[in-house]
Design a protein around this motif. Structure first.
Motif, PDB file in Angstrom:
ATOM      1  N   MET A   1       0.832  -1.198   0.000  1.00 58.93           N
ATOM      2  CA  MET A   1       0.000   0.000   0.000  1.00 58.93           C
ATOM      3  C   MET A   1       0.876   1.260   0.000  1.00 58.93           C
ATOM      4  O   MET A   1       0.597   2.196  -0.740  1.00 58.93           O
ATOM      5  N   LYS A   2       1.920   1.241   0.817  1.00 55.72           N
ATOM      6  CA  LYS A   2       2.811   2.409   0.905  1.00 55.72           C
ATOM      7  C   LYS A   2       3.429   2.717  -0.455  1.00 55.72           C
ATOM      8  O   LYS A   2       3.467   3.859  -0.896  1.00 55.72           O
ATOM      9  N   GLU A   3       3.911   1.686  -1.145  1.00 52.54           N
ATOM     10  CA  GLU A   3       4.538   1.880  -2.453  1.00 52.54           C
ATOM     11  C   GLU A   3       3.518   2.370  -3.478  1.00 52.54           C
ATOM     12  O   GLU A   3       3.811   3.258  -4.276  1.00 52.54           O
ATOM     13  N   TRP A   4       2.313   1.818  -3.453  1.00 54.44           N
ATOM     14  CA  TRP A   4       1.270   2.215  -4.384  1.00 54.44           C
ATOM     15  C   TRP A   4       0.925   3.698  -4.202  1.00 54.44           C
ATOM     16  O   TRP A   4       0.856   4.453  -5.181  1.00 54.44           O
ATOM     17  N   VAL A   5       0.707   4.121  -2.949  1.00 55.11           N
ATOM     18  CA  VAL A   5       0.390   5.524  -2.667  1.00 55.11           C
ATOM     19  C   VAL A   5       1.532   6.417  -3.142  1.00 55.11           C
ATOM     20  O   VAL A   5       1.316   7.461  -3.759  1.00 55.11           O
ATOM     21  N   SER A   6       2.757   6.001  -2.902  1.00 53.83           N
ATOM     22  CA  SER A   6       3.923   6.784  -3.316  1.00 53.83           C
ATOM     23  C   SER A   6       4.002   6.912  -4.834  1.00 53.83           C
ATOM     24  O   SER A   6       4.218   8.007  -5.357  1.00 53.83           O
ATOM     25  N   LEU A   7       3.807   5.818  -5.544  1.00 52.69           N
ATOM     26  CA  LEU A   7       3.864   5.844  -7.011  1.00 52.69           C
ATOM     27  C   LEU A   7       2.756   6.718  -7.607  1.00 52.69           C
ATOM     28  O   LEU A   7       3.009   7.523  -8.506  1.00 52.69           O
ATOM     29  N   ILE A   8       1.543   6.554  -7.107  1.00 49.61           N
ATOM     30  CA  ILE A   8       0.422   7.347  -7.619  1.00 49.61           C
ATOM     31  C   ILE A   8       0.632   8.826  -7.305  1.00 49.61           C
ATOM     32  O   ILE A   8       0.400   9.698  -8.151  1.00 49.61           O
ATOM     33  N   SER A   9       1.110   9.128  -6.092  1.00 51.87           N
ATOM     34  CA  SER A   9       1.370  10.519  -5.703  1.00 51.87           C
ATOM     35  C   SER A   9       2.390  11.156  -6.635  1.00 51.87           C
ATOM     36  O   SER A   9       2.233  12.307  -7.061  1.00 51.87           O
ATOM     37  N   ASN A  10       3.439  10.424  -6.946  1.00 45.58           N
ATOM     38  CA  ASN A  10       4.463  10.939  -7.865  1.00 45.58           C
ATOM     39  C   ASN A  10       3.883  11.211  -9.246  1.00 45.58           C
ATOM     40  O   ASN A  10       4.214  12.218  -9.878  1.00 45.58           O
ATOM     41  N   GLU A  11       3.042  10.326  -9.723  1.00 46.28           N
ATOM     42  CA  GLU A  11       2.413  10.516 -11.031  1.00 46.28           C
ATOM     43  C   GLU A  11       1.489  11.739 -11.026  1.00 46.28           C
ATOM     44  O   GLU A  11       1.441  12.497 -11.992  1.00 46.28           O
ATOM     45  N   ILE A  12       0.779  11.926  -9.932  1.00 45.86           N
ATOM     46  CA  ILE A  12      -0.099  13.094  -9.809  1.00 45.86           C
ATOM     47  C   ILE A  12       0.738  14.366  -9.872  1.00 45.86           C
ATOM     48  O   ILE A  12       0.381  15.333 -10.548  1.00 45.86           O
TER      49      ILE A  12
END
Length: 141
Positions: A1-12
């Motif tokens: 979950m932590k990695e997913w949130v981080s990846l999506i946040s970076n894309e945003i």
């Protein structure tokens, strides 16, 4: 979950849907490149992150949080956005304005309210003036 949130946040962040406020301390919505789908995604990611106690990689300005939570935006929120404007508004709030020759207009003589170009700011209505400036810059820019 932590990695997913981080990846999506970076894309945003890469999408330019958000931009840094003039102070450079936090983010606001980029009026020139608004993408409603990304804003909806950002809201959902923030909700998921909050519900799962995860950290997102972008810091929204205090006035955005207050607007979302339907809280009153104050002069202190301007400090996060632009310290020079904050200092000017604070000076107006704390001092006598009768000799400042202010009217209810913003940049390029845009009235802040109906007949704002004809209404003088005085010590009785300076709180209204400050409130309208905050709304114009932070919410209705």
């Amino acid at each position: 979950m932590k990695e997913w949130v981080s990846l999506i946040s970076n894309e945003i962040m890469q999408s330019n849907t958000f931009k840094y406020v003039p102070s450079g301390n936090s983010l606001t919505i980029n009026d020139y490149d608004v993408n409603n789908e990304i804003l909806i995604l950002a809201g959902r990611v923030l909700g998921i992150a909050l519900n799962n106690n995860k950290i997102v990689n972008f810091k929204l300005s205090s006035f955005i949080w207050k607007y979302i939570l339907e809280r009153t935006i104050t002069i202190e929120d301007m400090k996060d956005y632009d310290e020079d404007i904050y200092n000017s508004l604070k000076y107006i709030k704390e001092n006598d304005v009768k000799d400042m020759d202010l009217t209810f207009v913003y940049l390029k003589n845009k009235p802040l309210c109906e007949n704002g170009d004809k209404e003088k700011v005085d010590n009785k209505n300076k709180e209204k003036y400050i409130k309208l400036i905050l709304e114009r810059i932070l919410i209705n820019n």
